[in-house]
Design a protein around this motif. Structure first.
Motif, PDB file in Angstrom:
ATOM      1  N   ARG A 102       0.834  -1.197   0.000  1.00 27.42           N
ATOM      2  CA  ARG A 102       0.000   0.000   0.000  1.00 27.42           C
ATOM      3  C   ARG A 102       0.873   1.252   0.000  1.00 27.42           C
ATOM      4  O   ARG A 102       2.010   1.238   0.477  1.00 27.42           O
ATOM      5  CB  ARG A 102      -0.909   0.022   1.223  1.00 27.42           C
ATOM      6  N   LEU A 103       0.300   2.331  -0.527  1.00 33.79           N
ATOM      7  CA  LEU A 103       1.002   3.616  -0.615  1.00 33.79           C
ATOM      8  C   LEU A 103       0.697   4.480   0.599  1.00 33.79           C
ATOM      9  O   LEU A 103      -0.436   4.520   1.072  1.00 33.79           O
ATOM     10  CB  LEU A 103       0.568   4.374  -1.868  1.00 33.79           C
ATOM     11  N   MET A 104       1.715   5.166   1.092  1.00 38.19           N
ATOM     12  CA  MET A 104       1.512   6.214   2.079  1.00 38.19           C
ATOM     13  C   MET A 104       2.414   7.381   1.697  1.00 38.19           C
ATOM     14  O   MET A 104       3.473   7.185   1.076  1.00 38.19           O
ATOM     15  CB  MET A 104       1.831   5.711   3.491  1.00 38.19           C
ATOM     16  N   GLY A 105       2.018   8.574   2.042  1.00 38.93           N
ATOM     17  CA  GLY A 105       2.836   9.729   1.694  1.00 38.93           C
ATOM     18  C   GLY A 105       2.116  11.023   1.985  1.00 38.93           C
ATOM     19  O   GLY A 105       0.971  11.042   2.439  1.00 38.93           O
ATOM     20  N   PHE A 165      -2.358  -1.551   4.671  1.00 39.33           N
ATOM     21  CA  PHE A 165      -1.811  -2.910   4.714  1.00 39.33           C
ATOM     22  C   PHE A 165      -1.988  -3.467   6.123  1.00 39.33           C
ATOM     23  O   PHE A 165      -2.308  -2.746   7.067  1.00 39.33           O
ATOM     24  CB  PHE A 165      -0.338  -2.952   4.297  1.00 39.33           C
ATOM     25  N   LYS A 166      -1.811  -4.769   6.263  1.00 37.63           N
ATOM     26  CA  LYS A 166      -1.837  -5.395   7.583  1.00 37.63           C
ATOM     27  C   LYS A 166      -0.524  -5.081   8.295  1.00 37.63           C
ATOM     28  O   LYS A 166       0.555  -5.355   7.771  1.00 37.63           O
ATOM     29  CB  LYS A 166      -2.015  -6.905   7.470  1.00 37.63           C
ATOM     30  N   GLU A 463       9.398  -3.737   0.077  1.00 36.49           N
ATOM     31  CA  GLU A 463       9.385  -2.411  -0.542  1.00 36.49           C
ATOM     32  C   GLU A 463       9.193  -2.544  -2.050  1.00 36.49           C
ATOM     33  O   GLU A 463       9.938  -3.252  -2.718  1.00 36.49           O
ATOM     34  CB  GLU A 463      10.714  -1.681  -0.276  1.00 36.49           C
ATOM     35  N   LEU A 464       8.186  -1.868  -2.573  1.00 36.44           N
ATOM     36  CA  LEU A 464       7.981  -1.791  -4.012  1.00 36.44           C
ATOM     37  C   LEU A 464       8.534  -0.457  -4.464  1.00 36.44           C
ATOM     38  O   LEU A 464       7.913   0.588  -4.284  1.00 36.44           O
ATOM     39  CB  LEU A 464       6.490  -1.908  -4.341  1.00 36.44           C
ATOM     40  N   ALA A 488       5.894   2.832  -0.839  1.00 38.28           N
ATOM     41  CA  ALA A 488       5.004   1.728  -1.204  1.00 38.28           C
ATOM     42  C   ALA A 488       5.568   0.469  -0.558  1.00 38.28           C
ATOM     43  O   ALA A 488       6.619  -0.029  -0.976  1.00 38.28           O
ATOM     44  CB  ALA A 488       4.928   1.577  -2.720  1.00 38.28           C
ATOM     45  N   CYS A 489       4.889  -0.030   0.455  1.00 37.60           N
ATOM     46  CA  CYS A 489       5.479  -1.109   1.238  1.00 37.60           C
ATOM     47  C   CYS A 489       4.423  -1.878   2.005  1.00 37.60           C
ATOM     48  O   CYS A 489       3.239  -1.515   2.007  1.00 37.60           O
ATOM     49  CB  CYS A 489       6.519  -0.554   2.213  1.00 37.60           C
ATOM     50  N   CYS A 490       4.838  -2.916   2.684  1.00 41.77           N
ATOM     51  CA  CYS A 490       4.036  -3.632   3.666  1.00 41.77           C
ATOM     52  C   CYS A 490       4.982  -4.483   4.497  1.00 41.77           C
ATOM     53  O   CYS A 490       6.048  -4.883   4.018  1.00 41.77           O
ATOM     54  CB  CYS A 490       2.956  -4.496   3.011  1.00 41.77           C
ATOM     55  N   PRO A 491       4.635  -4.762   5.746  1.00 40.17           N
ATOM     56  CA  PRO A 491       5.483  -5.636   6.552  1.00 40.17           C
ATOM     57  C   PRO A 491       5.191  -7.101   6.244  1.00 40.17           C
ATOM     58  O   PRO A 491       4.111  -7.439   5.725  1.00 40.17           O
ATOM     59  CB  PRO A 491       5.073  -5.299   7.987  1.00 40.17           C
TER      60      PRO A 491
END
Length: 509
Positions: A102-105, A165-166, A463-464, A488-491
């Motif tokens: 998911r994107l955050m910013g 994201f989770k 990381e995307l 753009a990432c998720c754990p």
């Protein structure tokens, strides 16, 4: 008379004299060349600790997948077999896990006039657009760190298909409590440990380390906020014999606890200010971010007997938590939070007894509200709406009324601590036993950009693209700079059973 001068003449001369008051308009401002930050830097010890420890793995798709080997084969049976027979057949078991990138910013525009003005140095640079870029990056980093811990798709409309994201806590919870069909309940139950407003103790850690060893790996780092770690250190002070010095050197009291050892395992203590309740689960704030919804929900709250037919969760309201309670509920639309509605209204409170539950009937002001954030206050802590602390979030339904229950599962103004099995180059550098280990790790941080993941590690960040990217957006108005700082990432939690989260941690009184 003063000599040959009368009092009136003396006052007239004083009025005509030059003094600091009557030359104010022609004295330049005594302003230092650099603004002093009252905040934090990325390199500060105790800030963004999770981001510094976790290795990154490269993602190639929005749907990030990774696999787990769950079993070498059935545990039943002895394996013995006769000379003229064959043993039972077995196969390993594996599982594929999916978490969505998911994107955050955030966007931080600088307008033309602001860019033309001369500025002080601030945050290590000068110029309005340069200062804004640094501030923007740090703000996004802080939110990324908090999201990696606590982002939860179950508390917003759309669930896994929402813009979230989770987070690590959700992945550990679903991987140990039986929520995820692919993960049977862990042998010791959920790894989300409710401390019930009690302080975290060394015995709690030893217990979970032992249970982790039975599951083939204990957590290696305990990440807490500064208050919880200080509490742990204070609990160790009387347990250590203090050999008072006989010479004249200054003696410093208190234990500098770097971690604990148990059964051959080492757990290092790390401070992450992101987890401090004032930042992680804060009080209600009337300040609004850009684009926040202007609608208000309607809220009706009622204390009632714990009812299994309307709510399957057992109440955890106890005598210490019960009392005169009030709520503030806000709407969240597209991850932006509006102002809140208080219930009961005015300065009213709700009498809640031990063993009861509170039913909240929420009618959205905007039917498209994705979620509602519930803040809870108590008369003993102040009756202002801003005295209420974040308690929990409940998903909206994009239809109408939402019914939520407060069973005291989340206690306001308490802390959370994460016991994570993190094995990475940066983690080892930070825990190499030297007093200045953190600063040595900082000096060699460039080497952690590749090869940071180590065998046995269970937590990472997919990381995307870059870990933190900047996109120059086209200007809409007279803007000289309109950067979008994004990630753009998720754990990923490769083994939830080797990690644990302590919730509702109180402090020693």
């Amino acid at each position: 008379m003063y000599g040959n001068i009368t009092s009136n003449e003396l006052l007239q001369r004083l009025e005509k004299a030059v003094h600091s008051g009557n030359i104010t308009e022609i004295v330049p401002e005594d302003l230092e060349l650099e603004a002093h930050s009252v905040l934090w830097r990325e390199s500060d010890q105790g800030e963004l600790t999770l981001l510094k420890m976790l290795p990154s793995v490269k993602a190639t798709s929005i749907q990030h997948e990774y696999s787990r080997v769950l079993s070498y084969g059935p545990g039943k049976g002895s394996g013995f077999f006769g000379e003229r027979s064959l043993p039972a057949e077995s196969n390993f078991a594996a599982q594929r896990v999916v978490n969505l990138i998911r994107l955050m910013g955030e966007i931080g525009p600088t307008f033309l006039l602001a860019a033309l003005e001369k500025t002080q140095r601030a945050l290590g640079t000068a110029g309005a657009q340069n200062v804004e870029r640094i501030a923007l990056r740090r703000n996004v980093l802080r939110k990324k760190c908090r999201n990696l811990y606590a982002s939860d798709t179950s508390t917003t409309f759309g669930g896994v298909n929402s813009t979230r994201f989770k987070g690590i806590q959700q992945l550990i919870r679903e991987g140990t409590d039986g929520t995820n069909p692919g993960d049977p309940p862990a042998p010791y139950g959920t790894h989300i440990i409710d401390m019930l407003d009690q302080p975290l103790t060394i015995q709690n850690l030893r217990d979970r380390i032992g249970k982790g060893i039975t599951l083939f790996g204990a957590f290696t780092s305990l990440i807490t906020d500064p208050l919880v770690r200080g509490d742990l250190e204070a609990s160790m002070d009387p347990a250590q014999r203090l050999n008072l010095p006989i010479d004249a050197r200054p003696f410093m009291l208190g234990q500098q606890i770097g971690g604990i050892q148990s059964q051959g395992s080492r757990v290092y203590f790390e401070t992450d200010n992101t987890l401090s309740p004032i930042w992680y689960r804060p009080q209600y704030d009337v300040a609004l971010e850009d684009g926040a919804p202007t609608t208000l929900p309607t809220v009706v709250s009622a204390a009632q007997a714990d009812n299994a037919t309307t709510d399957t969760t057992t109440s955890k309201w106890d005598a210490a938590s019960a009392g005169a309670i009030f709520y503030v509920v806000t709407e969240v639309v597209q991850e932006k939070e509006g102002l809140g509605t208080r219930s009961p209204a005015g300065a009213g409170t709700l009498a809640v007894l031990a063993g009861q539950e509170v039913e909240l009937t929420i009618t959205p002001g905007n039917v498209l509200a994705d979620s509602f954030r519930v803040y809870r206050g108590e008369a003993a802590g102040g009756l202002l709406s801003t005295d209420a602390w974040f308690a929990f979030e409940v998903a909206g339904n994009h239809v109408g009324v939402v019914t939520a229950f407060d069973n005291n599962l989340r206690r306001p103004n308490t802390s959370e601590a994460y016991g994570l099995r993190v094995l990475s180059g940066s983690e080892r550098a930070m825990h190499n036993g030297m007093v200045d280990a953190y600063w040595r790790a900082q000096d060699s941080s460039a080497s952690f950009l590749s090869g940071n993941d180590k065998p046995g590690n269970t937590i990472a960040v997919a990381e995307l693209g870059p870990s933190m990217g900047i996109m120059a957006l086209a200007s809409i108005l007279a803007e000289v700079d309109r950067p979008l700082v994004y990630s753009a990432c998720c754990p990923e939690v490769r083994n939830p059973r080797q990690n644990v989260v302590f919730t509702n941690i109180g402090l020693q009184t």
